[in-house]
Design a protein around this motif. Structure first.
Motif, PDB file in Angstrom:
ATOM      1  N   LEU A  34      53.062  71.081 -48.444  1.00 20.21           N
ATOM      2  CA  LEU A  34      54.083  71.273 -49.173  1.00 20.21           C
ATOM      3  C   LEU A  34      54.696  69.804 -49.888  1.00 20.21           C
ATOM      4  N   VAL A  39      62.076  74.552 -51.336  1.00 23.16           N
ATOM      5  CA  VAL A  39      60.943  75.405 -50.393  1.00 23.16           C
ATOM      6  C   VAL A  39      62.042  76.615 -49.422  1.00 23.16           C
ATOM      7  N   ALA A  98      58.345  76.411 -61.975  1.00 23.56           N
ATOM      8  CA  ALA A  98      59.146  77.171 -61.113  1.00 23.56           C
ATOM      9  C   ALA A  98      60.200  76.290 -60.211  1.00 23.56           C
ATOM     10  N   ALA A 106      53.994  81.121 -51.711  1.00 27.27           N
ATOM     11  CA  ALA A 106      52.795  80.580 -51.009  1.00 27.27           C
ATOM     12  C   ALA A 106      52.460  81.377 -49.668  1.00 27.27           C
ATOM     13  N   PHE A 135      57.998  80.592 -48.932  1.00 27.54           N
ATOM     14  CA  PHE A 135      56.988  80.417 -48.011  1.00 27.54           C
ATOM     15  C   PHE A 135      57.440  81.562 -46.917  1.00 27.54           C
ATOM     16  N   TYR A 163      61.705  77.552 -57.566  1.00 30.12           N
ATOM     17  CA  TYR A 163      61.482  77.801 -55.818  1.00 30.12           C
ATOM     18  C   TYR A 163      59.998  77.794 -55.559  1.00 30.12           C
ATOM     19  N   LEU A 164      59.697  77.553 -54.220  1.00 30.87           N
ATOM     20  CA  LEU A 164      58.613  78.038 -53.573  1.00 30.87           C
ATOM     21  C   LEU A 164      58.980  78.758 -52.399  1.00 30.87           C
ATOM     22  N   THR A 206      60.147  81.563 -59.357  1.00 33.73           N
ATOM     23  CA  THR A 206      59.374  81.214 -57.963  1.00 33.73           C
ATOM     24  C   THR A 206      57.917  81.479 -57.784  1.00 33.73           C
ATOM     25  N   VAL A 207      57.363  80.663 -57.142  1.00 34.49           N
ATOM     26  CA  VAL A 207      56.088  80.897 -56.673  1.00 34.49           C
ATOM     27  C   VAL A 207      56.093  81.166 -55.298  1.00 34.49           C
ATOM     28  N   ARG A 261      60.600  71.097 -56.170  1.00 36.54           N
ATOM     29  CA  ARG A 261      61.263  72.309 -56.189  1.00 36.54           C
ATOM     30  C   ARG A 261      61.946  72.460 -54.645  1.00 36.54           C
ATOM     31  N   PHE A 264      55.015  70.013 -53.553  1.00 38.02           N
ATOM     32  CA  PHE A 264      55.921  70.715 -54.165  1.00 38.02           C
ATOM     33  C   PHE A 264      57.409  70.263 -53.822  1.00 38.02           C
TER      34      PHE A 264
END
Length: 496
Positions: A22, A30, A2, A107, A7, A4-5, A104-105, A28, A25
């Motif tokens: 964070l 955020v 992915a 969080a 949030f 993007y994360l 994207t994931v 990637r 990650f």
């Protein structure tokens, strides 16, 4: 992998735990979706978006994270929250960032919100495991004055909070006994109706008070939409004065700011604060030349945190403290009759509407205003008694004797001056217009240290009597002697 994360969250407080989380990650970007970004100074959202964004940027640099911060305006509860957030990010980045389940994931540690993203196909990972202090827990520690919050908050948040004194600000907002979660006095108030009423009445009130206003620092407490300050701004006598508006209700404060942004004030020294004046002092001692309270003091009385006499006295004491020598407090508002406890018999028209056998629980109705609007004046009295007792927390005692209602004169006037406020009925029944009479308000000002100007007076709104009250109501003594309608309003000019 992915790219993007995402949030999402309000992000009033960033925690050390989030920093550790964070950093995993760092490969990637955020995307911080800062929700309720258009809210500040409320219980639910005390910290302004720009302060939240500043802390996020410092947090990102300190943790070696590449971040994008996008504000998302507050929305009512909706099952489309996740979709709204994703679209807001697209708009907030000029469509440069398009978040999809493929890139994207998410969080998120809130199960209800996580489910909404999962329904769109996103993979969701939790942030704080059970037993870990979440940001809101830390914010409540701040509000409680627990200094251990600094051990849990990330240094970026601690730094921003200390530089801008946000810990005191958060405590003031969260602990405010008057203002609701979203910055209103009641959840049932129609602020559009209120705003229109304030705009309409501003010129009339200005004509009444303008001769008493002193140049210098002019403060309008409960300034509503800023309409009175606009009239002061247009008066050449005050072109070098500072014009200051304080409004507790978020909806009305936003309109004041909007007017200033539109250039509706010619004076560059116009300032607005969203603040409850019953909290800590807002202005330095002896720094204000004129304080205006227009249609406000009955709300101070009605929404008092504890003893109503003590609260209004504390308010007046604070006004005296910030009033400059030779300064003035001008109070224009409703008030109770001279003889509040006088027993009277109130007779009301029952032919001008419906007369149900029982009162309604209005909160359960889809349209309370429509229901109350169909009631006769007499039926509206019984509905008012039911709602007023529980919302304003007042006794409001009466006896039914034939076609008459025996009660205190002040209670009769509390009903008669409010019976036509159908659109805001539930909100209005939180307020007591006749809690103090003119002599009572005068005594409050004198105990604070003010000298009462001889121009101060109590008066009766004859238009209200002629057009709203006399056609449907009459009052007599218990022996049947007609009673003149009492005074309804006051103009109190108090000088230091």
């Amino acid at each position: 992998m992915a790219e993007y994360l995402l949030f999402p969250g309000r992000h009033h407080v960033l925690t050390r735990f989030q920093g550790e989380f964070l950093r995993k990650f760092a490969d990637r970007t955020v995307v911080w979706a800062v929700t309720s970004a258009n809210h500040q100074t409320t219980k639910r959202n005390p910290v302004a978006f720009d302060r939240r964004e500043a802390a996020i940027e410092r947090f990102s640099v300190a943790n070696g994270i590449r971040s994008l911060v996008v504000g998302v305006v507050d929305t009512p509860p909706t099952d489309e929250f996740a979709e709204v957030t994703v679209k807001a990010i697209e708009a907030g980045t000029d469509d440069l960032v398009r978040l999809t389940p493929a890139n994207t994931v998410v969080a998120c540690s809130t199960p209800e919100v996580s489910k909404l993203y999962e329904q769109l196909g996103f993979d969701v990972i939790g942030v704080e495991p059970e037993g870990t202090a979440r940001p809101w827990d830390v914010l409540l520690m701040i509000a409680a004055g627990n200094e251990q919050w600094k051990e849990l908050a990330h240094p970026a948040t601690v730094d921003v909070f200390e530089r801008y004194a946000l810990d005191a600000h958060v405590a003031r907002c969260v602990n405010d006994p008057v203002v609701g979660d979203d910055g209103g006095l009641t959840t049932t108030r129609d602020y559009k109706t209120y705003a229109d009423a304030f705009e309409t009445a501003a010129d009339r009130k200005w004509q009444q008070i303008k001769g008493f206003v002193r140049p210098g620092r002019i403060l309008d407490i409960g300034c509503a939409t800023g309409a009175t300050l606009q009239l002061i701004d247009a008066d050449p006598r005050f072109h070098e004065s500072d014009l200051i508006g304080v409004e507790v209700a978020r909806h009305l404060y936003a309109e004041c700011v909007h007017k200033k942004e539109q250039g509706l004030f010619t004076n560059p020294n116009v300032y607005f604060y969203q603040r409850n004046m019953l909290g800590s002092a807002v202005f330095p001692p002896r720094s204000i030349d004129t304080t205006l309270t227009l249609a406000l003091t009955h709300e101070i009385w009605s929404y008092a945190d504890g003893s109503r006499p003590d609260t209004v006295q504390r308010f007046a004491d604070a006004l005296f403290a910030h009033t400059a020598p030779h300064g003035v407090w001008i109070n224009s508002d409703v008030c109770g009759p001279d003889e509040p406890d006088r027993p009277v018999v109130l007779r009301l028209d029952d032919s001008d509407g419906e007369n149900p056998s029982t009162v309604a629980e209005l909160e359960a109705l889809d349209d309370p205003a429509a229901y109350v609007g169909k009631l006769s004046t007499r039926a509206r009295f019984f509905q008012f008694a039911h709602d007023f007792r529980r919302n304003a927390k007042v006794p409001f005692k009466y006896d039914v004797r034939g076609d008459g209602l025996v009660l205190r004169l002040a209670d009769a006037m509390d009903f008669l001056t409010r019976k036509d406020y159908v659109d805001n009925w539930l909100s209005e029944t939180h307020e007591q217009f006749c809690g103090l009479n003119f002599a009572g308000w005068t005594a409050v000002a004198e105990r604070a240290g003010f000298t009462i100007d001889p121009a101060s007076t109590a008066w009766r709104n004859d238009w209200l009597i002629t057009n709203r009250i006399s056609p449907v109501a009459a009052i007599t003594t218990p022996t049947g002697t007609p009673v003149d309608w009492p005074i309804t309003h006051q103009l109190l000019v108090a000088r230091r």
